[in-house]
Design a protein around this motif. Structure first.
Motif, PDB file in Angstrom:
ATOM      1  N   ILE A  79      -3.407  -8.891 -47.118  1.00 53.55           N
ATOM      2  CA  ILE A  79      -4.633  -9.091 -46.360  1.00 53.55           C
ATOM      3  C   ILE A  79      -5.403 -10.231 -46.996  1.00 53.55           C
ATOM      4  O   ILE A  79      -5.729 -10.191 -48.178  1.00 53.55           O
ATOM      5  CB  ILE A  79      -5.495  -7.811 -46.354  1.00 53.55           C
ATOM      6  CG1 ILE A  79      -4.713  -6.660 -45.725  1.00 53.55           C
ATOM      7  CG2 ILE A  79      -6.801  -8.058 -45.608  1.00 53.55           C
ATOM      8  CD1 ILE A  79      -5.413  -5.328 -45.816  1.00 53.55           C
ATOM      9  N   ASP A  80      -5.674 -11.254 -46.209  1.00 52.82           N
ATOM     10  CA  ASP A  80      -6.491 -12.375 -46.664  1.00 52.82           C
ATOM     11  C   ASP A  80      -7.943 -11.909 -46.575  1.00 52.82           C
ATOM     12  O   ASP A  80      -8.479 -11.719 -45.486  1.00 52.82           O
ATOM     13  CB  ASP A  80      -6.254 -13.593 -45.773  1.00 52.82           C
ATOM     14  CG  ASP A  80      -7.012 -14.813 -46.249  1.00 52.82           C
ATOM     15  OD1 ASP A  80      -8.127 -14.671 -46.810  1.00 52.82           O
ATOM     16  OD2 ASP A  80      -6.495 -15.924 -46.050  1.00 52.82           O
ATOM     17  N   LEU A  81      -8.581 -11.719 -47.719  1.00 48.16           N
ATOM     18  CA  LEU A  81      -9.930 -11.172 -47.749  1.00 48.16           C
ATOM     19  C   LEU A  81     -10.975 -12.125 -47.186  1.00 48.16           C
ATOM     20  O   LEU A  81     -12.043 -11.692 -46.753  1.00 48.16           O
ATOM     21  CB  LEU A  81     -10.296 -10.756 -49.168  1.00 48.16           C
ATOM     22  CG  LEU A  81      -9.435  -9.634 -49.756  1.00 48.16           C
ATOM     23  CD1 LEU A  81      -9.844  -9.349 -51.198  1.00 48.16           C
ATOM     24  CD2 LEU A  81      -9.528  -8.384 -48.915  1.00 48.16           C
ATOM     25  N   GLU A  82     -10.674 -13.398 -47.169  1.00 47.32           N
ATOM     26  CA  GLU A  82     -11.630 -14.355 -46.610  1.00 47.32           C
ATOM     27  C   GLU A  82     -11.585 -14.379 -45.093  1.00 47.32           C
ATOM     28  O   GLU A  82     -12.609 -14.384 -44.436  1.00 47.32           O
ATOM     29  CB  GLU A  82     -11.362 -15.753 -47.187  1.00 47.32           C
ATOM     30  CG  GLU A  82     -11.702 -15.860 -48.652  1.00 47.32           C
ATOM     31  CD  GLU A  82     -11.444 -17.253 -49.196  1.00 47.32           C
ATOM     32  OE1 GLU A  82     -11.294 -18.195 -48.397  1.00 47.32           O
ATOM     33  OE2 GLU A  82     -11.395 -17.385 -50.428  1.00 47.32           O
ATOM     34  N   SER A  83     -10.373 -14.373 -44.519  1.00 50.35           N
ATOM     35  CA  SER A  83     -10.253 -14.461 -43.065  1.00 50.35           C
ATOM     36  C   SER A  83     -10.058 -13.099 -42.404  1.00 50.35           C
ATOM     37  O   SER A  83     -10.267 -12.957 -41.207  1.00 50.35           O
ATOM     38  CB  SER A  83      -9.073 -15.359 -42.689  1.00 50.35           C
ATOM     39  OG  SER A  83      -7.846 -14.729 -43.036  1.00 50.35           O
ATOM     40  N   GLY A  84      -9.625 -12.101 -43.182  1.00 51.49           N
ATOM     41  CA  GLY A  84      -9.332 -10.794 -42.618  1.00 51.49           C
ATOM     42  C   GLY A  84      -7.971 -10.718 -41.965  1.00 51.49           C
ATOM     43  O   GLY A  84      -7.609  -9.704 -41.386  1.00 51.49           O
ATOM     44  N   GLN A  85      -7.197 -11.778 -42.058  1.00 54.81           N
ATOM     45  CA  GLN A  85      -5.878 -11.826 -41.426  1.00 54.81           C
ATOM     46  C   GLN A  85      -4.890 -10.943 -42.186  1.00 54.81           C
ATOM     47  O   GLN A  85      -4.884 -10.904 -43.416  1.00 54.81           O
ATOM     48  CB  GLN A  85      -5.355 -13.260 -41.390  1.00 54.81           C
ATOM     49  CG  GLN A  85      -4.052 -13.418 -40.646  1.00 54.81           C
ATOM     50  CD  GLN A  85      -3.634 -14.860 -40.519  1.00 54.81           C
ATOM     51  OE1 GLN A  85      -4.269 -15.750 -41.059  1.00 54.81           O
ATOM     52  NE2 GLN A  85      -2.555 -15.089 -39.826  1.00 54.81           N
TER      53      GLN A  85
END
Length: 90
Positions: A79-85
């Protein structure tokens, strides 16, 4: 069909491990055959006495199965914590 429906509903892509590729292909063929009924959203504003055909009901089941099957991955993810992807790890 009902067992597989609940497997996919509760476990998403994890349920696919318990289902044969042949069965999934059969469900895809049935979903395509019933898709002409255009079920999703169609039933929301109908009164309880509305005449809904068996074809429309089955189309809705297969559409829901496809939606549950195509959710975010359930395991081995990042999970990319910056984008939420959410990305599947191979």
């Amino acid at each position: 069909l009902s067992t597989d429906f609940y497997r996919i509903r509760n476990a998403g892509d994890l349920a696919l491990k318990e289902m044969s590729k042949t069965r999934m292909e059969q469900y895809s063929l049935l979903a395509d055959a019933y898709s002409s009924a255009n079920p999703i959203g169609q039933f929301q504003n109908l009164p309880p006495t509305a005449d809904i055909t068996h074809q429309q009901k089955l189309a809705a089941v297969f559409e829901v199965m496809a939606l549950f099957k195509n959710r975010h991955p359930s395991e081995h993810i990042r999970i990319d914590l910056e984008s939420g992807q959410i990305n599947r790890l191979n």
